[in-house]
Design a protein around this motif. Structure first.
Motif, short mmCIF file in Angstrom:
data_model
loop_
_atom_site.label_atom_id
_atom_site.label_comp_id
_atom_site.label_asym_id
_atom_site.label_seq_id
_atom_site.Cartn_x
_atom_site.Cartn_y
_atom_site.Cartn_z
N PHE A 50 0.83 -1.21 0.00
CA PHE A 50 0.00 0.00 0.00
C PHE A 50 0.86 1.25 0.00
CE2 PHE A 50 -2.48 -3.28 2.13
CZ PHE A 50 -3.64 -3.25 1.35
N LYS A 51 0.49 2.19 -0.88
CA LYS A 51 1.08 3.53 -0.82
C LYS A 51 0.04 4.42 -0.14
CE LYS A 51 4.22 3.58 -4.70
NZ LYS A 51 4.54 4.19 -5.98
N ILE A 52 0.49 5.17 0.85
CA ILE A 52 -0.46 5.92 1.67
C ILE A 52 -0.12 7.41 1.66
CG2 ILE A 52 -1.51 6.00 3.97
CD1 ILE A 52 0.28 3.24 4.32
N SER A 53 -1.09 8.25 1.30
CA SER A 53 -0.90 9.71 1.33
C SER A 53 -0.96 10.20 2.76
CB SER A 53 -2.03 10.41 0.57
OG SER A 53 -2.10 9.97 -0.73
N ASP A 54 -0.41 11.38 2.99
CA ASP A 54 -0.40 11.92 4.35
C ASP A 54 -1.80 12.15 4.90
OD1 ASP A 54 -0.62 13.87 2.38
OD2 ASP A 54 0.19 15.43 3.65
N GLN A 55 -2.77 12.42 4.02
CA GLN A 55 -4.11 12.74 4.53
C GLN A 55 -5.07 11.55 4.57
OE1 GLN A 55 -5.67 16.37 2.60
NE2 GLN A 55 -3.53 16.82 2.22
N SER A 56 -4.60 10.38 4.12
CA SER A 56 -5.50 9.22 4.08
C SER A 56 -5.50 8.46 5.39
CB SER A 56 -5.07 8.25 2.98
OG SER A 56 -5.09 8.88 1.73
N PHE A 57 -6.66 7.86 5.70
CA PHE A 57 -6.77 7.02 6.89
C PHE A 57 -6.02 5.71 6.66
CE2 PHE A 57 -8.58 3.49 9.14
CZ PHE A 57 -8.70 3.97 10.43
N TYR A 58 -5.29 5.29 7.66
CA TYR A 58 -4.64 3.98 7.62
C TYR A 58 -4.64 3.46 9.04
CZ TYR A 58 -1.05 0.47 6.48
OH TYR A 58 -0.36 -0.70 6.29
N GLN A 59 -5.01 2.18 9.22
CA GLN A 59 -5.10 1.63 10.58
C GLN A 59 -3.77 1.82 11.31
OE1 GLN A 59 -7.87 0.40 11.85
NE2 GLN A 59 -9.15 -0.14 10.10
N ILE A 60 -3.82 2.19 12.58
CA ILE A 60 -2.58 2.59 13.26
C ILE A 60 -1.83 1.42 13.91
CG2 ILE A 60 -3.22 5.01 13.68
CD1 ILE A 60 -3.19 3.03 16.63
N ASN A 61 -2.47 0.26 14.01
CA ASN A 61 -1.80 -0.89 14.63
C ASN A 61 -1.70 -2.00 13.59
OD1 ASN A 61 -1.15 -3.21 16.09
ND2 ASN A 61 -2.33 -2.58 17.88
N SER A 62 -0.56 -2.07 12.91
CA SER A 62 -0.47 -2.92 11.71
C SER A 62 -0.60 -4.41 12.00
CB SER A 62 0.85 -2.66 10.98
OG SER A 62 0.94 -1.31 10.65
N SER A 63 0.06 -4.91 13.06
CA SER A 63 0.01 -6.36 13.27
C SER A 63 -1.41 -6.79 13.67
CB SER A 63 1.04 -6.80 14.32
OG SER A 63 0.79 -6.17 15.53
N GLN A 64 -2.12 -5.94 14.42
CA GLN A 64 -3.51 -6.27 14.77
C GLN A 64 -4.44 -6.10 13.57
OE1 GLN A 64 -2.86 -8.08 17.45
NE2 GLN A 64 -4.77 -7.44 18.36
N THR A 65 -4.10 -5.17 12.67
CA THR A 65 -4.92 -4.98 11.47
C THR A 65 -4.92 -6.27 10.64
OG1 THR A 65 -4.40 -2.65 11.41
CG2 THR A 65 -5.17 -3.60 9.36
N GLU A 66 -3.78 -6.93 10.58
CA GLU A 66 -3.73 -8.19 9.83
C GLU A 66 -4.67 -9.22 10.44
OE1 GLU A 66 0.56 -8.34 7.66
OE2 GLU A 66 0.51 -9.00 9.75
N LYS A 67 -4.71 -9.25 11.77
CA LYS A 67 -5.62 -10.21 12.43
C LYS A 67 -7.08 -9.82 12.19
CE LYS A 67 -2.31 -11.02 16.15
NZ LYS A 67 -2.04 -10.77 17.57
N LEU A 68 -7.34 -8.51 12.24
CA LEU A 68 -8.71 -8.02 12.01
C LEU A 68 -9.17 -8.36 10.60
CD1 LEU A 68 -11.01 -6.02 13.14
CD2 LEU A 68 -9.83 -4.27 11.81
N TYR A 69 -8.31 -8.07 9.62
CA TYR A 69 -8.69 -8.32 8.23
C TYR A 69 -8.81 -9.83 7.97
CZ TYR A 69 -7.71 -3.41 7.04
OH TYR A 69 -7.71 -2.04 6.95
N GLN A 70 -7.95 -10.63 8.59
CA GLN A 70 -8.04 -12.07 8.40
C GLN A 70 -9.39 -12.59 8.90
OE1 GLN A 70 -5.93 -13.94 6.58
NE2 GLN A 70 -7.65 -15.37 6.79
N LYS A 71 -9.81 -12.05 10.04
CA LYS A 71 -11.12 -12.44 10.59
C LYS A 71 -12.22 -12.02 9.61
CE LYS A 71 -12.94 -14.58 13.79
NZ LYS A 71 -12.46 -15.93 14.11
N ALA A 72 -12.08 -10.81 9.07
CA ALA A 72 -13.10 -10.32 8.12
C ALA A 72 -13.14 -11.22 6.88
CB ALA A 72 -12.78 -8.88 7.72
N ILE A 73 -11.98 -11.66 6.40
CA ILE A 73 -11.93 -12.57 5.24
C ILE A 73 -12.56 -13.91 5.59
CG2 ILE A 73 -10.34 -13.97 3.85
CD1 ILE A 73 -8.90 -11.69 3.09
N ASP A 74 -12.25 -14.41 6.78
CA ASP A 74 -12.86 -15.69 7.20
C ASP A 74 -14.39 -15.55 7.19
OD1 ASP A 74 -10.31 -16.54 7.63
OD2 ASP A 74 -10.39 -16.45 9.83
#
Ligand code: SAH
Length: 458
Positions: free
Chosen positions: A277-301
């Motif tokens: 991901f390329k992220i602009s300074d003004q765009s939202f991006y989840q602030i806790n990356s390792s937990q984001t992976e767990k969150l998204y994995q759950k969402a995919i499941d």
């Protein structure tokens, strides 16, 4: 009924915690909220506010301590507004967050058949923030100070460390503070609305280790910019981008609409799982990356994709969830209201060679109607709104689109519960998993799976 007056000193046992992490003591049925007290503790407290339906107490003495009480490791904890739960073991924090969700969904809303899982926690719940937003001010001796706001105030606490921040952010913060004083950079004053530098924002790519530094200024003239850029580059070789963001508004919003690149790339790069991901300074991006992976994995499941599904990614930010799902979906349509985030999403689709995606800028509540008119028939809809939850017209349209499954990620379970009651007319709320994205704080993130009631596959 015991009479309660301001300044009384009382004793009691804490029977519950509020969503803000405050202890609850009851005299008959009248609640007194006592910050920093834990469940099962016997405490002594001073009444500092008396209202018709509740009072507020100040913890004076813990007579019998909870086994969940720990010494907060941060020296600023008792005054800083950043963290609220450092005086509690991490296990107790996770249990408290689950309990809040059980309370909202089982007790208040009677989703009794919904499975509520344990909160997914971190192995090491410190130093997880990939973004720091540090207000800058001056102390009484006219020195630049930087840190976080005091609890319930806009007074800046001058800090040299923050235990939930990335360690390098702390070093950059301390170094920049010193340079601001040496170079006598003009500092913004929130009261007079005068002065230049308002915030220092630092972002790190969790997996790439790239760093972006943003100086947020009131006005565009920043005469020491070049020398600060030079110093930063010399001291921190992994800074890949330095920006100036101009914010002339007098509101509490941190960033303005306009940014210029002072050095390096205009975006920061990060990776989540196999997606870049390329992220602009003004765009939202989840602030806790390792937990984001767990969150998204759950969402995919929960989404249960097999490559044939049409997926909507609503409130998509820079498209992280949709791009995560695109390799296992037929087509992903994303919608987001911030133009720079949608541009990022489109570029990130190209960067990851994902051709089965369409990202549209607009309000989710408007674009979902357009998609319906175009005859798009989603199988799965991802929903990830801001704290205020979804617009009612959005939910009404979503119900008419009739997807098999809805996966709803939320950073505010009370609005999620409100929205769930609307979805419950046609969907079964099967399961909720809280994921701890913000250890040491009271913030709760959840991901919920709704399945269509008449779905023959359920
Ligand atoms: N799903 C993304 C972003 C979630 S944050 C991720 O996981 O990173 C919520 C997003 O909703 C923000 O990017 C915000 O700009 C956006 N948003 C807020 N109101 C909106 C609306 N009415 N319609 C579409 N997007 C909205």
């Amino acid at each position: 009924m015991e009479v309660i007056n301001k300044n009384d000193i009382k004793q009691g046992t804490v029977i519950d915690l509020t969503h803000e992490g405050h202890g609850v003591v009851k005299f008959d049925r009248y609640p007194i909220f006592v910050p920093n007290a834990l469940i099962d503790e016997d405490i002594e407290f001073k009444i500092i506010k008396v209202k018709k339906n509740f009072a507020i107490g100040k913890l004076m003495n813990v007579i019998k301590e909870s086994e969940n009480r720990v010494e907060p490791p941060c020296k600023y904890y008792w005054k800083c507004g950043g963290c609220q739960l450092q005086h509690m073991t991490y296990e107790a924090q996770l249990a408290m967050k689950k309990e809040q969700v059980v309370n909202l969904f089982h007790r208040k809303a009677q989703f009794n058949n919904t499975v509520i899982n344990d909160t997914v926690g971190m192995n090491n719940p410190w130093r997880y923030r990939n973004k720091s937003q540090l207000p800058i001010g001056k102390d009484k001796d006219n020195f630049a100070i930087m840190g976080y706001y005091r609890q319930r105030s806009h007074d800046i606490i001058d800090m040299d460390s923050c235990l939930i921040q990335d360690e390098q952010h702390q070093e950059i913060m301390n170094q920049v503070k010193q340079w601001l004083n040496e170079l006598k950079v003009s500092i913004y004053n929130e009261k007079t609305k005068k002065g230049l530098l308002r915030h220092l924002v630092i972002r790190t790519g969790h997996y790439t280790d790239e760093i972006m530094v943003i100086f947020v200024t009131n006005g565009s003239k920043f005469k020491q910019a070049n020398i600060l850029v030079e110093k930063l580059n010399k001291a921190f070789p992994n800074i890949t981008s330095i920006k100036q963001n101009i914010n002339n508004s007098h509101s509490n919003v941190i960033m303005g609409q306009q940014s210029v690149t002072l050095y390096g790339k205009d975006k920061i790069v990060d990776q989540l799982s196999d997606t870049t991901f390329k992220i602009s300074d003004q765009s939202f991006y989840q602030i806790n990356s390792s937990q984001t992976e767990k969150l998204y994995q759950k969402a995919i499941d929960y989404a249960q994709l097999d490559g044939e599904e049409t997926v909507l990614d609503t409130y998509c930010g820079i498209g992280t969830i949709g791009l995560y799902m695109a390799p296992v979906a037929k087509h992903v349509y994303g919608v987001e209201v911030v133009p720079s985030a949608i541009k990022d999403a489109q570029q990130n689709a190209t960067l990851n060679q994902l051709e089965n995606t369409t990202f549209v800028c607009g309000k989710a509540e408007d674009v979902i109607i357009e998609w319906k008119q175009q005859g798009i028939k989603p199988d799965v809809v991802m929903v990830d709104p801001p704290r205020k939850g979804c617009d009612e017209t959005f939910l009404d349209t979503l119900l008419t689109l009739n997807p098999k499954r809805i996966v709803y990620i939320s950073c505010n379970p009370s609005t999620q519960q409100r929205d769930a009651q609307i979805l419950a007319t046609k969907y079964h709320l099967k399961e909720i998993t809280p994921v701890d994205m913000f250890p040491q704080t009271t913030h709760i993130e959840t991901v919920a799976l709704f399945e269509r009631l008449d779905n023959p596959f359920n």
